[in-house]
Enzyme design. Structure first.
Site, PDB file in Angstrom:
ATOM      1  N   HIS A   1       8.627  62.654  21.765  1.00  0.00           N
ATOM      2  CA  HIS A   1       9.480  63.428  20.861  1.00  0.00           C
ATOM      3  C   HIS A   1       8.587  64.186  19.897  1.00  0.00           C
ATOM      4  CE1 HIS A   1      12.190  64.527  17.693  1.00  0.00           C
ATOM      5  NE2 HIS A   1      11.662  63.662  16.850  1.00  0.00           N
TER       6      HIS A   1
ATOM      7  N   HIS B   1      16.267  69.609  15.006  1.00  0.00           N
ATOM      8  CA  HIS B   1      15.391  68.467  14.768  1.00  0.00           C
ATOM      9  C   HIS B   1      14.135  68.517  15.653  1.00  0.00           C
ATOM     10  CE1 HIS B   1      14.879  63.778  14.634  1.00  0.00           C
ATOM     11  NE2 HIS B   1      13.735  64.411  14.616  1.00  0.00           N
TER      12      HIS B   1
ATOM     13  N   GLU C   1      12.504  55.938  16.013  1.00  0.00           N
ATOM     14  CA  GLU C   1      13.302  56.431  17.153  1.00  0.00           C
ATOM     15  C   GLU C   1      13.202  55.473  18.348  1.00  0.00           C
ATOM     16  OE1 GLU C   1      15.277  58.802  16.701  1.00  0.00           O
ATOM     17  OE2 GLU C   1      14.413  60.305  15.348  1.00  0.00           O
TER      18      GLU C   1
HETATM   19  P1  13P Z   1       8.632  57.908  13.023  1.00  0.00           P
HETATM   20  O1  13P Z   1       7.513  58.108  12.055  1.00  0.00           O
HETATM   21  O2  13P Z   1       9.475  56.701  12.664  1.00  0.00           O
HETATM   22  O3  13P Z   1       8.116  57.873  14.459  1.00  0.00           O
HETATM   23  O4  13P Z   1       9.637  59.139  12.895  1.00  0.00           O
HETATM   24  C1  13P Z   1       9.246  60.465  13.113  1.00  0.00           C
HETATM   25  C2  13P Z   1      10.334  61.312  13.654  1.00  0.00           C
HETATM   26  O5  13P Z   1      10.053  62.368  14.177  1.00  0.00           O
HETATM   27  C3  13P Z   1      11.752  60.874  13.551  1.00  0.00           C
HETATM   28  O6  13P Z   1      12.582  61.661  14.334  1.00  0.00           O
HETATM   29 ZN    ZN Z   2      11.800  63.656  14.765  1.00  0.00          ZN
END
Ligand code: 13P
Ligand code: ZN
Length: 269
Positions: free
Chosen positions: A142, A214, A119
């Site tokens: 996130h 999500h 991300e």
């Molecule tokens: P990453 O492991 O690439 O950080 O991805 C996790 C995620 O939550 C994608 O939205």
């Molecule tokens: Zn995610």
């Protein structure tokens, strides 16, 4: 083993805070497998020795040009890395990157060549936006909180500001400590430019943005502040769900009560 954190208490504190929050995320059940990501703008605590460090990766394209990031440094969770591992070994599951002068590429400089989160486009676009508007916010976060994500599976909650008022009304803390509320964007492909752009648009109005079905994105002065905002929203969601599971619709505080709090605390909106 030598680390960029050695003899750099300010940088070590910031990475330590990320590790602490990563542990909370796992404990809360918000971080299945590699779920979630954190990036911190550490440019303020970067010294000349760090600036002269040789890269330990090739030049990697960001995918877009972000002019406000010239000369910036970030600590980033690695892609496919677990929060529960980041908690214990932050420099093995995250890395420090330097944005190159073209503002379209970065390189990894320490400690290990751990590729940043998938991300990254969203994270860096948000940092670029924050710098552009003169914000002092340094953290972008996130995560996948179960309760808040579940709520986005109900179309009734996707209406503008519907969830904000509902969650504010569950407990005064949420009105006070998440004062700009919760923006919501329709489902977009994870890691996409469309997701990054839609998020930035919502950040003009809100500190926290839900990605439908999500997860959530929060910004803040530091990672603790960003985490606290999501934690507070999640608490409200829990109160709502608990009342519902007891078989009744919670009444919630009234708009007058929320506005009284807003005025007493000098809150925005
Ligand atoms: P990453 O492991 O690439 O950080 O991805 C996790 C995620 O939550 C994608 O939205
Ligand atoms: Zn995610």
């Amino acid at each position: 083993m030598k680390s960029i954190l050695d003899n750099r208490p300010e940088l070590a504190k910031q990475v330590g805070d990320v590790a602490e929050v990563a542990g909370y995320l796992w404990q809360k059940g918000w971080a299945e497998r590699n779920g979630g990501n954190i990036t911190i703008n550490i440019t303020d605590v970067v010294d000349d020795e760090i600036k002269s460090l040789k890269p330990i990766s090739d030049k990697i394209a960001i995918g877009r040009t972000l002019p406000n990031l010239k000369g910036c440094y970030f600590f980033c969770k690695g892609t496919n890395r677990r929060m529960r591992d980041l908690a214990r070994w932050p420099m093995d599951n995250g890395s420090v990157i330097r944005i190159l002068d073209d503002c379209a590429h970065y390189e990894i400089i320490a400690d290990n060549p751990v590729k940043p989160t998938s991300e990254l486009v969203s994270h860096l676009s948000i940092h670029d936006y924050l710098i552009g508007k003169g914000s002092s916010y340094k953290a972008v976060f996130h995560s996948h909180p179960i309760d808040l994500i579940a709520m986005t599976h109900n179309p009734a909650f996707l209406e503008k500001d519907k969830l904000t008022f509902l969650l504010w009304s569950m407990i005064p803390e949420t009105r006070a400590f998440c004062p700009r509320g919760l923006g919501i964007i329709p489902y977009e492909m994870p890691s996409s430019f469309a997701l990054a752009d839609a998020t930035i648009k919502e950040l003009e109005e809100y500190d926290v943005v839900m990605w439908e079905k999500h997860g959530v994105v929060a910004t803040g002065e530091d990672i603790m502040e960003a985490f606290d905002m999501v934690d507070t929203l999640s608490k409200s969601a829990q109160i709502y769900l608990t009342a519902k599971s007891m078989g009744f619709e919670p009444t919630g505080t009234t708009l007058e009560q929320m506005n009284e709090l807003r005025d007493a605390f000098n809150l925005p909106k």
